[in-house]
Write an enzyme that holds these catalytic residues in place. Structure first.
Site, short mmCIF file in Angstrom:
data_model
loop_
_atom_site.label_atom_id
_atom_site.label_comp_id
_atom_site.label_asym_id
_atom_site.label_seq_id
_atom_site.Cartn_x
_atom_site.Cartn_y
_atom_site.Cartn_z
N HIS A 210 37.94 35.51 43.35
CA HIS A 210 36.67 36.09 42.91
C HIS A 210 36.34 35.56 41.51
O HIS A 210 37.17 34.93 40.85
CB HIS A 210 36.74 37.62 42.89
C1 T46 Z 1 41.79 39.24 38.42
C2 T46 Z 1 43.16 39.14 38.96
C3 T46 Z 1 44.10 38.39 38.08
C4 T46 Z 1 41.38 49.04 40.21
O1 T46 Z 1 41.23 50.16 40.73
N1 T46 Z 1 41.38 48.91 38.86
C5 T46 Z 1 41.58 47.70 38.25
O2 T46 Z 1 41.58 47.62 37.01
C6 T46 Z 1 41.75 46.55 39.07
C7 T46 Z 1 41.96 45.17 38.45
C8 T46 Z 1 41.73 46.70 40.43
N2 T46 Z 1 41.56 47.94 40.99
C9 T46 Z 1 41.58 48.07 42.44
C10 T46 Z 1 40.48 47.33 43.17
C11 T46 Z 1 41.10 47.01 44.52
O3 T46 Z 1 40.93 48.10 45.39
O4 T46 Z 1 42.80 47.51 42.93
C12 T46 Z 1 42.60 46.89 44.18
C13 T46 Z 1 43.09 45.46 44.13
O5 T46 Z 1 42.21 44.71 43.28
P1 T46 Z 1 41.93 43.15 43.51
O6 T46 Z 1 41.92 42.84 44.96
O7 T46 Z 1 40.73 42.77 42.72
O8 T46 Z 1 43.27 42.52 42.88
P2 T46 Z 1 43.55 41.01 42.54
O9 T46 Z 1 44.97 40.91 42.12
O10 T46 Z 1 43.11 40.11 43.64
O11 T46 Z 1 42.62 40.69 41.27
C14 T46 Z 1 42.95 41.28 40.03
C15 T46 Z 1 41.67 41.60 39.28
O12 T46 Z 1 40.81 42.40 40.11
C16 T46 Z 1 40.93 40.35 38.88
O13 T46 Z 1 39.94 40.67 37.93
O14 T46 Z 1 41.32 38.34 37.73
O15 T46 Z 1 43.75 40.41 39.27
#
Ligand code: T46
Length: 134
Positions: free
Chosen positions: A51
Site C-alpha cells: 500500500h
Molecule cells: C506500513 C507497514 C510497514 C491498526 O489498527 N493500527 C495501526 O496502527 C496499524 C499500522 C494497523 N492497524 C490494523 C489495520 C489492519 O486491520 O492492523 C491490521 C493490519 O494492518 P496492515 O495490513 O496495514 O499491516 P501491514 O503490516 O501490511 O502494514 C503496516 C502499516 O499499516 C503500514 O503503514 O507501512 O506496516
C-alpha cells in the site's frame, strides 16, 4: 513525493560497556512522531505492506533481524534491506511499499507521523499508479 525523497537515517547511538542505545528523537527526524507500532513473529515467506499513504510519513527500523523494503513511486522501484537497529528508512507519502524476506526473529519498528486512519491508505495498486502518474 517520489523515491528521491526516500532516505536512510543514521540514528545516534550511545555505546558503553553495557551495550548500545540508539535514539529516534524529535528535531533530528523529518516529522514529529504521532504513533509507533511494530511487526514481529512474521512467518517466513510473508509479505507485509502492499500500500501507499496519502498523508502519513513513516520511518522503519529493523530492531532485530532483517527484511527487504520494496519501494515504488509509480515510475521506478528500489529495494532497501534493513538489518541494523541504528538505521532508519524514511518513506514519504505517495510511495508504495512491500516488506518481504523477513528473517527469523525480525522485528520492524515503524514510527509514523499520524495516528492510524484507514482512509488515508491506498491499498489498490492500480489506483496508486493512476494517482502517481496523474
Ligand atoms: C506500513 C507497514 C510497514 C491498526 O489498527 N493500527 C495501526 O496502527 C496499524 C499500522 C494497523 N492497524 C490494523 C489495520 C489492519 O486491520 O492492523 C491490521 C493490519 O494492518 P496492515 O495490513 O496495514 O499491516 P501491514 O503490516 O501490511 O502494514 C503496516 C502499516 O499499516 C503500514 O503503514 O507501512 O506496516
Amino acid at each position: 513525493m517520489g523515491l528521491e525523497q526516500v532516505k536512510t537515517l543514521e540514528l545516534p547511538v550511545v555505546s558503553d560497556v553495557r551495550g548500545n542505545l540508539a535514539v529516534a528523537e524529535g528535531g533530528a527526524l523529518p516529522f514529529a512522531i504521532a504513533r509507533a507500532y511494530w511487526l514481529y513473529d512474521v512467518p517466513s515467506g510473508s509479505m507485509r505492506g502492499g500500500h501507499a499513504h496519502k498523508s502519513n510519513q513513516q520511518i522503519l527500523v529493523a530492531l532485530s533481524g532483517s527484511f527487504d523494503v520494496v519501494l515504488d513511486d509509480g515510475k521506478a522501484r528500489r529495494t532497501v534491506t534493513l538489518n541494523r537497529p541504528d538505521r532508519g528508512l524514511y518513506i514519504p507519502t505517495g510511495v508504495w511499499r512491500e516488506l518481504e524476506n523477513f528473517s527469523a526473529g525480525a522485528v520492524c519498528l515503524a514510527l509514523a507521523s499520524e495516528p492510524y486512519d484507514e482512509s488515508e491508505y491506498v491499498r489498490d495498486y492500480g489506483e496508486f499508479l493512476a494517482s502517481a502518474n496523474r
